[in-house]
Motif scaffolding. Sequence first.
Motif, mmCIF file in Angstrom:
data_model
loop_
_atom_site.group_PDB
_atom_site.id
_atom_site.type_symbol
_atom_site.label_atom_id
_atom_site.label_comp_id
_atom_site.label_asym_id
_atom_site.label_seq_id
_atom_site.Cartn_x
_atom_site.Cartn_y
_atom_site.Cartn_z
ATOM 1 N N PHE A 79 -53.424 -22.533 -34.219
ATOM 2 C CA PHE A 79 -53.671 -23.898 -34.493
ATOM 3 C C PHE A 79 -55.303 -23.880 -34.099
ATOM 4 N N TRP A 80 -55.808 -23.107 -33.055
ATOM 5 C CA TRP A 80 -57.242 -23.467 -32.673
ATOM 6 C C TRP A 80 -58.261 -22.522 -33.333
ATOM 7 N N GLY A 81 -59.188 -23.180 -34.359
ATOM 8 C CA GLY A 81 -60.183 -22.209 -34.916
ATOM 9 C C GLY A 81 -61.362 -22.128 -34.023
ATOM 10 N N PRO A 82 -62.348 -21.716 -34.835
ATOM 11 C CA PRO A 82 -63.535 -21.217 -34.045
ATOM 12 C C PRO A 82 -64.264 -22.403 -33.410
ATOM 13 N N GLY A 83 -64.714 -22.221 -32.203
ATOM 14 C CA GLY A 83 -65.135 -23.417 -31.497
ATOM 15 C C GLY A 83 -64.448 -24.412 -31.098
ATOM 16 N N LEU A 84 -62.635 -23.777 -30.774
ATOM 17 C CA LEU A 84 -61.850 -24.858 -30.621
ATOM 18 C C LEU A 84 -61.707 -25.886 -31.608
ATOM 19 N N GLU A 85 -61.979 -25.700 -32.887
ATOM 20 C CA GLU A 85 -61.702 -26.723 -33.848
ATOM 21 C C GLU A 85 -60.254 -26.636 -34.219
ATOM 22 N N ALA A 86 -59.662 -27.989 -33.914
ATOM 23 C CA ALA A 86 -58.230 -28.343 -34.322
ATOM 24 C C ALA A 86 -58.170 -28.272 -35.816
ATOM 25 N N THR A 87 -56.885 -27.558 -36.043
ATOM 26 C CA THR A 87 -56.548 -27.659 -37.378
ATOM 27 C C THR A 87 -55.831 -29.085 -37.971
ATOM 28 N N PRO A 88 -56.385 -29.617 -39.173
ATOM 29 C CA PRO A 88 -56.017 -31.002 -39.259
ATOM 30 C C PRO A 88 -54.153 -30.897 -39.345
ATOM 31 N N LEU A 89 -53.591 -32.158 -38.908
ATOM 32 C CA LEU A 89 -52.247 -32.373 -39.017
ATOM 33 C C LEU A 89 -51.431 -32.073 -40.141
ATOM 34 N N GLU A 90 -51.912 -32.327 -41.281
ATOM 35 C CA GLU A 90 -51.249 -32.045 -42.636
ATOM 36 C C GLU A 90 -51.264 -30.659 -42.578
ATOM 37 N N LEU A 91 -52.138 -29.834 -42.311
ATOM 38 C CA LEU A 91 -52.370 -28.438 -42.589
ATOM 39 C C LEU A 91 -51.525 -27.855 -41.698
ATOM 40 N N TRP A 92 -51.552 -28.203 -40.144
ATOM 41 C CA TRP A 92 -50.807 -27.671 -39.196
ATOM 42 C C TRP A 92 -49.084 -27.896 -39.425
ATOM 43 N N ARG A 130 -61.695 -21.149 -17.988
ATOM 44 C CA ARG A 130 -62.450 -22.365 -18.024
ATOM 45 C C ARG A 130 -61.831 -23.250 -19.279
ATOM 46 N N GLU A 131 -61.626 -24.262 -18.909
ATOM 47 C CA GLU A 131 -61.082 -25.341 -19.845
ATOM 48 C C GLU A 131 -61.851 -26.482 -20.075
ATOM 49 N N SER A 132 -61.672 -27.232 -21.151
ATOM 50 C CA SER A 132 -62.476 -28.485 -21.424
ATOM 51 C C SER A 132 -62.090 -29.661 -20.631
ATOM 52 N N ALA A 133 -62.734 -30.656 -20.838
ATOM 53 C CA ALA A 133 -62.531 -32.013 -20.285
ATOM 54 C C ALA A 133 -61.327 -32.604 -20.926
ATOM 55 N N ASP A 134 -61.297 -32.563 -22.287
ATOM 56 C CA ASP A 134 -59.783 -32.955 -22.932
ATOM 57 C C ASP A 134 -58.611 -32.219 -22.381
ATOM 58 N N PHE A 135 -58.877 -31.015 -22.242
ATOM 59 C CA PHE A 135 -57.674 -29.975 -21.682
ATOM 60 C C PHE A 135 -57.166 -30.663 -20.336
ATOM 61 N N TRP A 136 -58.169 -30.949 -19.493
ATOM 62 C CA TRP A 136 -57.754 -31.359 -18.111
ATOM 63 C C TRP A 136 -57.211 -33.210 -18.141
ATOM 64 N N ARG A 137 -57.696 -33.607 -19.176
ATOM 65 C CA ARG A 137 -56.960 -35.022 -19.335
ATOM 66 C C ARG A 137 -55.748 -35.051 -19.842
ATOM 67 N N TRP A 138 -55.554 -34.136 -20.632
ATOM 68 C CA TRP A 138 -54.049 -33.894 -21.309
ATOM 69 C C TRP A 138 -53.466 -33.494 -19.848
ATOM 70 N N VAL A 139 -53.490 -32.467 -19.397
ATOM 71 C CA VAL A 139 -52.746 -31.909 -18.052
ATOM 72 C C VAL A 139 -52.531 -33.062 -17.032
ATOM 73 N N TRP A 140 -53.550 -33.636 -16.903
ATOM 74 C CA TRP A 140 -53.413 -34.871 -16.070
ATOM 75 C C TRP A 140 -52.506 -35.927 -16.104
ATOM 76 N N SER A 141 -52.484 -36.394 -17.632
ATOM 77 C CA SER A 141 -51.476 -37.471 -18.049
ATOM 78 C C SER A 141 -50.259 -36.778 -18.839
ATOM 79 N N TRP A 142 -49.988 -35.482 -18.786
ATOM 80 C CA TRP A 142 -48.804 -34.886 -19.551
ATOM 81 C C TRP A 142 -47.610 -35.660 -19.315
ATOM 82 N N ARG A 143 -47.208 -35.786 -17.875
ATOM 83 C CA ARG A 143 -46.014 -36.392 -17.637
ATOM 84 C C ARG A 143 -45.872 -37.752 -17.873
#
Length: 149
Positions: free
Chosen positions: A32-45, A99-112
């Motif tokens: 899923f994750w490309g160079p620089g943690l670029e997300a694969t577009p949903l249609e392609l994913w 080491r994780e990004s701020a987006d990762f921590w927001r996701w982990v925090w709000s996951w439940r």
Amino acid sequence: MVLGRGGAGKSTLAAALGAATGLPVVELDKHFWGPGLEATPLELWAVVQGELAAEDRWIMDGDLGPYDVLDVRLRRADTVLLLDYSFPRCAWRAVWRSRESADFWRWVWSWRRRSRPVLLEALAAHAQDAEVHVFRGPRATARFLARFS
């Protein structure tokens, strides 16, 4: 399929299951994750997942939160393992892992509150015939894994 909050141990569990069963393990983050943690577009994913899930036998681990297209692999899964571990446990593991990004921590925090309800709805809609196991802690997961030893 192995799903759960970041830091829960999805990849570790998938690897252990793969070793115990001989099934190939597909780590979705690597696809899923490309160079620089670029997300694969949903249609392609969705297309990529369709190709990965087209195989007869597999163990897929990964929960990509808001970036995910769950229905593609849920329709093919015969077993789903949901690691519903607490935030402190997952945060501790994630801190030690890398080491994780701020987006990762927001996701982990709000996951439940945010991601778990989406996962449960997707399971009900697309995996009616799958055997679903929800594990609230590592001991329950270890008991399940011991069945394959």
